[in-house]
Design an enzyme around this catalytic site. Structure first.
Site, PDB file in Angstrom:
ATOM      1  N   THR A 179      -2.039  23.449  -2.226  1.00 49.86           N
ATOM      2  CA  THR A 179      -1.029  24.184  -1.449  1.00 49.86           C
ATOM      3  C   THR A 179      -1.613  24.750  -0.162  1.00 49.86           C
ATOM      4  OG1 THR A 179       0.011  24.781  -3.525  1.00 49.86           O
ATOM      5  CG2 THR A 179       0.683  26.028  -1.586  1.00 49.86           C
ATOM      6  N   LYS A 188     -11.336  40.519  -5.833  1.00 52.68           N
ATOM      7  CA  LYS A 188     -11.156  40.866  -4.419  1.00 52.68           C
ATOM      8  C   LYS A 188     -11.831  42.200  -4.094  1.00 52.68           C
ATOM      9  CE  LYS A 188      -6.793  38.288  -4.138  1.00 52.68           C
ATOM     10  NZ  LYS A 188      -5.331  38.412  -4.404  1.00 52.68           N
ATOM     11  N   ASP A 232      -7.812  39.375 -10.955  1.00 51.06           N
ATOM     12  CA  ASP A 232      -7.754  38.888  -9.573  1.00 51.06           C
ATOM     13  C   ASP A 232      -8.059  40.040  -8.599  1.00 51.06           C
ATOM     14  OD1 ASP A 232      -6.602  36.927  -7.420  1.00 51.06           O
ATOM     15  OD2 ASP A 232      -5.438  38.763  -7.143  1.00 51.06           O
ATOM     16  N   GLY A 273       8.299  31.595  -9.642  1.00 46.57           N
ATOM     17  CA  GLY A 273       7.014  31.091  -9.180  1.00 46.57           C
ATOM     18  C   GLY A 273       6.097  32.165  -8.616  1.00 46.57           C
TER      19      GLY A 273
END
Lengths: 429, 429
Positions: free
Chosen positions: B14, B206, B202, B188
């Site tokens: 993507t 970061k 996640d 999504g």
């Protein structure tokens, strides 16, 4: 890469003192970042006697500008005297001597951009001015470099802390413009002559700089619409907040519409849900839309001794890390073919009319509006006061500004209308 | 300065397609910025058949990684395959071949930071990773460069769009966690296995990167507290919003307190007036406090094909403009002497207890709290339901986390307490 970078500071005022204080506090951090020694070698000001409240070596101080301009060891000149002259002469001379320049001087850049840029390029020196818009906010470099893969579609920003403080206080505390202005003056947030800030001139100078960076287009200040906040009343704020769910902000707007660039400064209605409506008090925020990234916003202190110094010193470090970087500000081949006249913009409008509360008044007004192709989204007269003055609040659908102006002119000529009608543009994302 | 810069892209997913689309749309703009030709010379992926919906010259596609790694003309390698291997091998090999690297791979950087940085430095190539945190937001470079005159005091950020979307929907629509998660999956916005996003992993990866840049300190992921949002109920959201005027956000926090670094990821109560409480939906926002500049915030799309591509391509342009820049990330001589254990932090806490509605229950609980030196700012039982389960909401004054944990453990052992007590830290500026 050099072993030592020498910096000369012209102008030992508030921001200058902030720069000195930053050197005093964080020199070690800065030197490690750059990998070299850094020295604030000379500070020039007409007044080198007054105590600025920061520690400074007396031997560094001088009243002779040539102690900076003609010192071959000085690599970077920081100009913080502000205004047009002698700032401009000093900057151009410094460049002529091969010195890189850092400035926070928005007025000078906004007026003499092309000459300053050309002189920098002719002399192969850098010109950096992060502090000129948005004070300490990392803003110009991110716009110019980080987002360089984007065509910028739209910039709108709150870039004057004084005006934003006044609008915020009016909104939060229900006070009138004059009361808040006086309080802001007492607190030092507004000048004794506040015209420059509240009538949008400061915002306009900064918008010129943002427009160069975003659209590669230099626009002179008298070529676009600039309007301040002094006509806004508490009743506007209140109605807009409570009935519409909007906020009023003094926005600098620069955006592409149908290949034409709109450049304008005026109070603006923006939905309270929009992040920029949450930029309150003396803070600044700039909202950008790029064609690849979408919307981003940068927020922070738009003025003040230490925040502005942070940006000035950041520019110095950036130059030390790369003295060869060419001055490429804004896209080279701009999409902009034309600056749109304010009369040709299309917007929704908020209007406040002051009318005699009599039967037929609304009929007369709506007749004029409809003749100018202006349709209404809502009409609101919250007070009944038969035979006396009352405000009527209107929201239009999208209309052409020139029609709004003509309609308002006719409306204001009606006997029933007792005060000049205020209209404020609405910004929708 | 070269006449042409050749770029190789590894990973045509993507984001990779977004990079190709950015080249397709804005190559002219990019070339003018850099003052040279730019060519996306090679794209390598295992699958070069599937249509990605972007125009691409078939001759550019290859399945052989060596078409990039061993092509001496390629200056910059973009790694967008993600994960640890083979991404790491490819990056290290590319560096070994003297190629600069741009990556969005937060997992890899968070785990192998030191090895990757060392390899880049050993080979005199640049490593850039703006897209790894906050997607398209200009964030890492501003933190690392623009604010380089500052000691960073505090970073807190909303850097996971999925978790923020869920919390925003719960807040705005009064829905339960499970309902919103399902909707997010359907749209999504959340993965079928959402653990990585909603449990904070996640965000933690970061935060490791932000902590390097802000504090010059690398912290491994299992060395700090990471907690997700899956235990938050609608009744928490509602009480916190309506009774306290606070919002719940999943925050990544890294800040200096008494010379020690706090690094933590957890749901956090923050005043609804705080700008970061207005960062809603899938958007990200990072709030930084520097000792010179004060607070600044950067906001924008934290993920997505085009926003992330904007940051990736921005990094490429930055490298083209300065291939010699050393990789200096974060302050060199960090102030940090120690990472604080989560048990040693001091905070106000929100607690939700589920108890049997019986006389004496509050007495028992308050007895435990007071034994652990925890005093209460407020206690709230909004429902009466004699003999049945009801929630009690508590807000403590500042307390030590280790005392909170011990107290909660004892409280949860009481017969009257029917469910594990939830406690959430409160962040005050």
């Amino acid at each position: 890469m050099k072993d030592i970078y020498n910096v000369g500071l012209i102008g030992f005022g508030t921001i200058g003192a902030g720069v000195v204080e930053t050197f005093n506090r964080n020199l070690n951090l800065m030197e490690q970042k750059v990998g070299a020694k850094i020295k604030l070698k000379r500070i020039v000001d007409l007044d080198i006697e007054t105590d600025r409240g920061v520690a400074v070596d007396k031997n560094v101080l001088s009243t002779d500008i040539n102690d900076i301009l003609e010192d071959p060891e000085i690599d970077i000149v920081i100009e913080l005297i502000g205004g047009y002259e002698p700032a401009k002469t000093f900057i151009l001379k410094a460049m002529g001597h091969g010195k890189h320049v850092v400035t926070a001087n928005k007025a000078l850049l906004a007026k003499h951009w092309e000459e300053i840029l050309k002189t920098a390029n002719d002399n192969n020196v850098r010109i950096c001015f992060e502090a000129s818009v948005g004070g300490g906010i990392p803003l110009l470099e991110p716009l110019n470099e980080r987002l360089a893969a984007n065509h910028i579609k739209s910039i709108y920003g709150i870039i004057n802390g004084t005006a934003n403080y006044i609008l915020t206080k009016m909104t939060e505390e229900g006070l009138d413009f004059d009361e808040v202005l006086k309080e802001a003056q007492d607190k030092g947030y507004a000048e004794q002559d506040p015209t420059f800030d509240i009538e949008g001139h400061d915002t306009a100078q900064k918008l010129i700089i943002l427009t160069i960076l975003g659209f590669g287009t230099y626009v002179e200040q008298d070529k676009f619409h600039v309007e301040g906040i002094s006509k806004i009343k508490q009743e506007d704020i209140e109605f807009i907040k409570n009935e519409l769910g909007y906020s009023i902000k003094l926005l600098a707007i620069s955006r592409i519409e149908d290949g034409k660039l709109e450049v304008r400064v005026h109070p603006t209605l923006i939905s309270s849900d929009h992040l920029i409506a949450s930029v309150n008090g003396v803070f600044n925020g700039v909202y950008l839309i790029g064609d690849i990234v979408g919307p981003v916003m940068m927020y922070g202190p738009g003025a003040g001794m230490m925040p502005t110094a942070s940006a000035v010193v950041g520019d110095c470090l950036d130059i030390m890390e790369n003295m060869e970087r060419p001055n490429i500000y804004g896209p080279k081949d701009t999409e902009v073919r034309e600056i749109k006249n304010i009369e040709d913009i299309c917007s929704k409008y908020y209007m406040r009319l002051t009318v005699l509360d009599k039967p037929g008044v609304l009929h007369a007004i709506s007749g004029i509006l409809s003749r100018y192709d202006i349709s209404l989204e809502s009409v609101n007269q919250r007070r009944k006061n038969e035979g006396r003055e009352v405000p009527i609040f209107l929201i239009t659908h999208e209309a052409l500004e020139k029609n709004i102006r003509s309609a308002v002119k006719e409306i204001d000529e009606l006997d029933l209308v007792k005060e000049a009608t205020l209209f404020i543009r609405v910004l929708e994302d």
